[in-house]
Design a protein around this motif. Structure first.
Motif, PDB file in Angstrom:
ATOM      1  N   MET A   1      70.196  28.074  46.479  1.00 59.08           N
ATOM      2  CA  MET A   1      68.866  27.654  46.922  1.00 59.08           C
ATOM      3  C   MET A   1      68.283  26.652  45.935  1.00 59.08           C
ATOM      4  SD  MET A   1      67.010  31.210  48.047  1.00 59.08           S
ATOM      5  CE  MET A   1      67.711  32.332  49.255  1.00 59.08           C
ATOM      6  N   ASN A   2      67.456  25.736  46.439  1.00 55.18           N
ATOM      7  CA  ASN A   2      66.771  24.823  45.525  1.00 55.18           C
ATOM      8  C   ASN A   2      65.568  25.532  44.893  1.00 55.18           C
ATOM      9  OD1 ASN A   2      64.704  24.802  47.446  1.00 55.18           O
ATOM     10  ND2 ASN A   2      65.257  22.788  48.274  1.00 55.18           N
ATOM     11  N   VAL A   3      64.818  24.795  44.081  1.00 51.01           N
ATOM     12  CA  VAL A   3      63.695  25.385  43.348  1.00 51.01           C
ATOM     13  C   VAL A   3      62.662  25.961  44.307  1.00 51.01           C
ATOM     14  CG1 VAL A   3      61.732  24.849  41.853  1.00 51.01           C
ATOM     15  CG2 VAL A   3      64.002  23.971  41.284  1.00 51.01           C
TER      16      VAL A   3
ATOM     17  N   LEU B   1      56.274  22.386  36.175  1.00 50.78           N
ATOM     18  CA  LEU B   1      57.388  21.842  36.954  1.00 50.78           C
ATOM     19  C   LEU B   1      56.894  21.261  38.287  1.00 50.78           C
ATOM     20  CD1 LEU B   1      60.243  24.503  36.488  1.00 50.78           C
ATOM     21  CD2 LEU B   1      60.113  22.222  35.465  1.00 50.78           C
ATOM     22  N   PRO B   2      55.786  20.525  38.272  1.00 49.59           N
ATOM     23  CA  PRO B   2      55.334  19.944  39.545  1.00 49.59           C
ATOM     24  C   PRO B   2      56.324  18.874  40.018  1.00 49.59           C
ATOM     25  CG  PRO B   2      54.071  19.025  37.722  1.00 49.59           C
ATOM     26  CD  PRO B   2      54.908  20.144  37.150  1.00 49.59           C
ATOM     27  N   GLY B   3      56.562  18.829  41.319  1.00 47.48           N
ATOM     28  CA  GLY B   3      57.472  17.840  41.864  1.00 47.48           C
ATOM     29  C   GLY B   3      58.942  18.218  41.821  1.00 47.48           C
ATOM     30  N   TYR B   4      59.257  19.435  41.361  1.00 46.22           N
ATOM     31  CA  TYR B   4      60.658  19.870  41.246  1.00 46.22           C
ATOM     32  C   TYR B   4      61.113  20.688  42.460  1.00 46.22           C
ATOM     33  CZ  TYR B   4      61.343  18.474  36.357  1.00 46.22           C
ATOM     34  OH  TYR B   4      61.499  17.748  35.190  1.00 46.22           O
ATOM     35  N   GLU B   5      60.344  20.685  43.531  1.00 45.53           N
ATOM     36  CA  GLU B   5      60.631  21.572  44.660  1.00 45.53           C
ATOM     37  C   GLU B   5      62.038  21.409  45.210  1.00 45.53           C
ATOM     38  OE1 GLU B   5      56.142  20.985  44.701  1.00 45.53           O
ATOM     39  OE2 GLU B   5      57.936  19.821  44.242  1.00 45.53           O
ATOM     40  N   THR B   6      62.541  20.180  45.286  1.00 48.59           N
ATOM     41  CA  THR B   6      63.843  19.949  45.921  1.00 48.59           C
ATOM     42  C   THR B   6      65.007  19.921  44.931  1.00 48.59           C
ATOM     43  OG1 THR B   6      63.548  17.543  45.780  1.00 48.59           O
ATOM     44  CG2 THR B   6      62.770  18.651  47.787  1.00 48.59           C
TER      45      THR B   6
ATOM     46  N   GLU C   1      71.197  21.681  38.559  1.00 47.77           N
ATOM     47  CA  GLU C   1      70.805  20.427  37.912  1.00 47.77           C
ATOM     48  C   GLU C   1      69.755  20.637  36.824  1.00 47.77           C
ATOM     49  OE1 GLU C   1      71.353  17.707  41.966  1.00 47.77           O
ATOM     50  OE2 GLU C   1      69.341  18.231  41.242  1.00 47.77           O
ATOM     51  N   MET C   2      69.396  21.877  36.551  1.00 47.13           N
ATOM     52  CA  MET C   2      68.280  22.156  35.636  1.00 47.13           C
ATOM     53  C   MET C   2      68.778  22.719  34.316  1.00 47.13           C
ATOM     54  SD  MET C   2      65.459  23.634  38.293  1.00 47.13           S
ATOM     55  CE  MET C   2      64.097  22.935  37.381  1.00 47.13           C
TER      56      MET C   2
END
Length: 361
Positions: A92-94, A125-130, A135-136
């Motif tokens: 799953m993504n973030v 972590l704003p903007g990291y939803e996808t 990758e983190m």
């Protein structure tokens, strides 16, 4: 302050194995940062699992908001857990990781999106939803795990050694972030670690555990400056510990000499243990020192030199100094009366607290 969690005479034993928790009682106040500190196998993670509902007590009672919760299942408790390995879903993504619990609750999509974005903003972590989990970095994954926990708005957040897999620099950075996050959210954090520096840096209150018992509780300053026994003094920070005799109030004898101190409330000529922290010892000339020692070895620790010395009775003394010493030389060690901490043998925490109060009055 309101008590949000309390343990009353809790015992945990697996079949005929050794008792893991031995008649443990304590209270957790709402809105504070607590740390359960102790070596591996002392029972700290067992306490965390009992609060979460993953482990049942053999005896005793556990209360949450004054309600007994021994028989309440984990999914009905207003707590969330951040595990040591973060337990994120790699496929799953973030966004989907953080939203997982909300989807289980069948919350509306618009509300889920709003809450996930708010949680990610809280953990920076704003903007990291996808973003994919693979990758983190380790620190980013930990933030995702925390976001997934706080998005459910728990009253208590449980953290089971979540920094142990990080490198030193990142671990230090995350200590600041966790402390800041707890203060901004205002919810109760219960943090498990065996790292005493982490506990001292982040906590409002520390419970020091050993062999299934809480041996001392208090603020970081209390635990560090007034250890109750040899275990606490040795486990929390570096310590010089020697045997001595409490001659009378404010007068103690060790290494064959008498010294003024600030402790009292003990029996005359009572055998005791003496603690002096390395940073409280100052290296001076032999004639000006209260002790004369020989410098054996030293290591540079960045902010100070760690110097090991030996006195005439073969007692080893550790000194933290910003000045380098000469190996093999004789030097004096100077300390003030308040730098001497006297510990009784087998003193309970209740008796210790009562004795402190008696000579603070």
């Amino acid at each position: 302050m309101n008590t949000i969690i309390s343990f009353k005479n809790v015992v945990k034993q697996y079949d005929d194995d050794e008792v893991i928790l031995k008649n443990v009682s304590f209270e957790i106040e709402q809105g504070k940062f607590y740390t359960l500190l102790g070596p591996s196998g002392c029972g700290k993670t067992t306490i965390l699992r009992m609060i979460a509902g993953f482990t049942e007590a053999t005896k005793g009672d556990i209360f949450f908001d004054n309600q007994r919760i021994n028989d309440i299942p984990a999914n009905k408790r207003l707590v969330n857990t951040v595990f040591q390995d973060y337990a994120l879903f790699p496929h799953m993504n973030v966004f989907d990781n953080v939203a997982f619990g909300l989807k289980i609750k069948k919350m509306a999509k618009a509300d889920i999106t709003k809450k996930v974005r708010e949680a990610l903003k809280m953990v920076q972590l704003p903007g990291y939803e996808t973003r994919e989990i693979s990758e983190m970095s380790g620190g980013q994954r930990q933030r995702v795990a925390i976001a997934r926990a706080i998005v459910n708005e728990p009253k208590v957040l449980l953290l089971d050694e979540p920094l142990s897999a990080l490198d030193l620099k990142l671990r230090t950075d995350m200590q600041y972030e966790l402390r800041d996050l707890q203060q901004r959210l205002g919810i109760t954090f219960i943090f498990v670690t065996h790292d005493q520096e982490e506990a001292l840096a982040m906590s409002d209150e520390i419970f020091v555990m050993n062999k299934g018992r809480i041996v001392q509780s208090g603020t970081p300053v209390d635990i560090y400056d007034e250890p109750i026994n040899h275990f606490v003094a040795d486990f929390v920070g570096e310590s010089n510990i020697v045997n001595g005799v409490m001659l009378e109030d404010n007068l103690v004898e060790f290494v064959g000499k008498q010294f003024e101190c600030v402790d009292g409330g003990m029996r005359g000529n009572e055998p005791v243990e003496i603690v002096i922290r390395p940073e409280d010892l100052t290296i001076t000339t032999p004639d000006k020192g209260k002790l004369v020692v020989t410098v054996d070895t030293q290591l540079f620790r960045g902010v100070h030199y760690e110097i090991l010395c030996t006195d005439e009775d073969k007692n080893e003394w550790m000194v933290h100094s910003t000045r380098k010493a000469k190996e093999g030389s004789k030097v004096g060690l100077f300390f003030e009366p308040e730098d001497i901490h006297v510990m009784r043998f087998n003193e309970s925490e209740e008796d210790f607290d009562a004795r402190l109060e008696s000579y603070e009055e």
